[in-house]
Motif scaffolding. Structure first.
Motif, short mmCIF file in Angstrom:
data_model
loop_
_atom_site.label_atom_id
_atom_site.label_comp_id
_atom_site.label_asym_id
_atom_site.label_seq_id
_atom_site.Cartn_x
_atom_site.Cartn_y
_atom_site.Cartn_z
N ARG A 100 8.24 1.73 0.35
CA ARG A 100 9.21 0.71 -0.07
C ARG A 100 9.70 1.09 -1.46
O ARG A 100 8.90 1.18 -2.40
CB ARG A 100 8.58 -0.68 -0.06
CG ARG A 100 8.20 -1.08 1.36
CD ARG A 100 7.74 -2.48 1.46
NE ARG A 100 6.67 -2.76 0.52
CZ ARG A 100 6.07 -3.92 0.41
NH1 ARG A 100 6.45 -4.92 1.17
NH2 ARG A 100 5.11 -4.11 -0.45
N ASN A 131 16.13 -9.46 -7.27
CA ASN A 131 15.27 -10.35 -6.49
C ASN A 131 15.59 -10.28 -5.00
O ASN A 131 14.68 -10.30 -4.16
CB ASN A 131 15.35 -11.80 -6.98
CG ASN A 131 14.63 -12.00 -8.29
OD1 ASN A 131 13.77 -11.22 -8.66
ND2 ASN A 131 14.99 -13.05 -9.00
N ASP A 134 1.55 -4.52 -7.54
CA ASP A 134 1.52 -5.87 -6.97
C ASP A 134 2.38 -6.00 -5.72
O ASP A 134 2.11 -6.82 -4.85
CB ASP A 134 1.93 -6.91 -8.02
CG ASP A 134 3.34 -6.70 -8.55
OD1 ASP A 134 3.79 -5.53 -8.67
OD2 ASP A 134 4.01 -7.70 -8.88
N LEU A 135 3.40 -5.17 -5.60
CA LEU A 135 4.29 -5.21 -4.43
C LEU A 135 4.24 -3.93 -3.60
O LEU A 135 4.98 -3.81 -2.62
CB LEU A 135 5.74 -5.44 -4.90
CG LEU A 135 6.02 -6.74 -5.62
CD1 LEU A 135 7.43 -6.76 -6.19
CD2 LEU A 135 5.79 -7.92 -4.70
N ASP A 136 3.40 -2.98 -4.00
CA ASP A 136 3.37 -1.66 -3.36
C ASP A 136 4.80 -1.11 -3.26
O ASP A 136 5.32 -0.82 -2.19
CB ASP A 136 2.72 -1.72 -1.98
CG ASP A 136 2.52 -0.31 -1.39
OD1 ASP A 136 2.39 0.66 -2.16
OD2 ASP A 136 2.51 -0.20 -0.15
N LEU A 137 5.42 -0.98 -4.43
CA LEU A 137 6.84 -0.67 -4.52
C LEU A 137 7.08 0.45 -5.51
O LEU A 137 6.64 0.37 -6.66
CB LEU A 137 7.57 -1.95 -4.97
CG LEU A 137 9.07 -1.97 -5.04
CD1 LEU A 137 9.67 -1.89 -3.66
CD2 LEU A 137 9.51 -3.24 -5.75
N LEU A 180 12.87 -5.80 0.73
CA LEU A 180 11.84 -4.78 0.83
C LEU A 180 10.52 -5.35 1.33
O LEU A 180 9.77 -4.68 2.03
CB LEU A 180 11.61 -4.11 -0.54
CG LEU A 180 12.70 -3.14 -0.98
CD1 LEU A 180 12.55 -2.82 -2.46
CD2 LEU A 180 12.67 -1.88 -0.13
N SER A 181 10.24 -6.58 0.99
CA SER A 181 8.98 -7.22 1.36
C SER A 181 8.98 -7.78 2.77
O SER A 181 7.92 -8.14 3.30
CB SER A 181 8.65 -8.34 0.37
OG SER A 181 8.53 -7.81 -0.94
N CYS A 209 3.81 5.50 -0.44
CA CYS A 209 4.63 4.31 -0.68
C CYS A 209 5.95 4.43 0.07
O CYS A 209 6.73 5.37 -0.17
CB CYS A 209 4.87 4.13 -2.18
SG CYS A 209 5.75 2.60 -2.55
N ILE A 268 14.15 -7.02 -3.65
CA ILE A 268 12.69 -7.08 -3.49
C ILE A 268 12.31 -7.94 -2.29
O ILE A 268 11.40 -7.60 -1.53
CB ILE A 268 12.03 -7.58 -4.80
CG1 ILE A 268 12.17 -6.50 -5.89
CG2 ILE A 268 10.57 -7.93 -4.58
CD1 ILE A 268 11.74 -6.93 -7.28
N THR A 269 13.03 -9.03 -2.07
CA THR A 269 12.78 -9.87 -0.90
C THR A 269 13.01 -9.07 0.38
O THR A 269 12.20 -9.13 1.31
CB THR A 269 13.67 -11.12 -0.92
OG1 THR A 269 13.34 -11.89 -2.09
CG2 THR A 269 13.49 -11.96 0.33
#
Length: 135
Positions: free
Chosen positions: A52, A127, A17-20, A133-134, A50, A130-131
């Protein structure tokens, strides 16, 4: 999120979902295990290109000077040729490790990453990592 690889010291999974790519260190490690773990992470990331990564090192403890030197001179330079672009590495640490002077000396400053095909940052909250990274 099912693990794609589990060692007794590291679990690697992928969040589609996040390509993580997520690497969770499960215990403290010695240098050879740390090196093997990072090679396994790179191999897993290369399968899907990948770039990230969320690296949870809260149970591993911080890298010492020898490990940091190996990462900067040997491992990090492999990322761009194998993954084909700039890789973002978010390290999730326990707050106590951010106060560790030896660990701070081992982790490059943000300015170090300016002209590199990779960038890394440290976080205490997943969180926030992840923010970043996105972004």
């Amino acid at each position: 999120m099912n693990p794609i690889l589990v060692q007794d010291f590291l679990e690697i999974s992928y969040r589609a979902d996040l390509d993580l790519l997520v690497g969770r260190w499960l215990r403290p490690v010695e240098l050879p295990e740390m090196q093997l773990g990072y090679q396994l992470l790179l191999d897993a990331a290369q399968v899907g290109s990948c770039r990230r990564w969320l690296l949870d090192v809260r149970r591993r403890q911080n890298t010492h000077q020898v490990g940091a030197h190996w990462m900067l001179t040997t491992w990090l330079p492999q990322l761009e040729p194998r993954l084909g672009g700039r890789t973002r590495l978010a390290y999730l640490l326990a707050p106590v490790y951010l106060r560790d002077e030896a660990a701070d000396a081992a982790f490059p400053t943000l300015a170090y990453f300016a002209d590199k095909p990779y960038v890394a940052e440290r976080f205490t909250e997943e969180n926030a990592a992840i923010t970043w990274l996105s972004a």
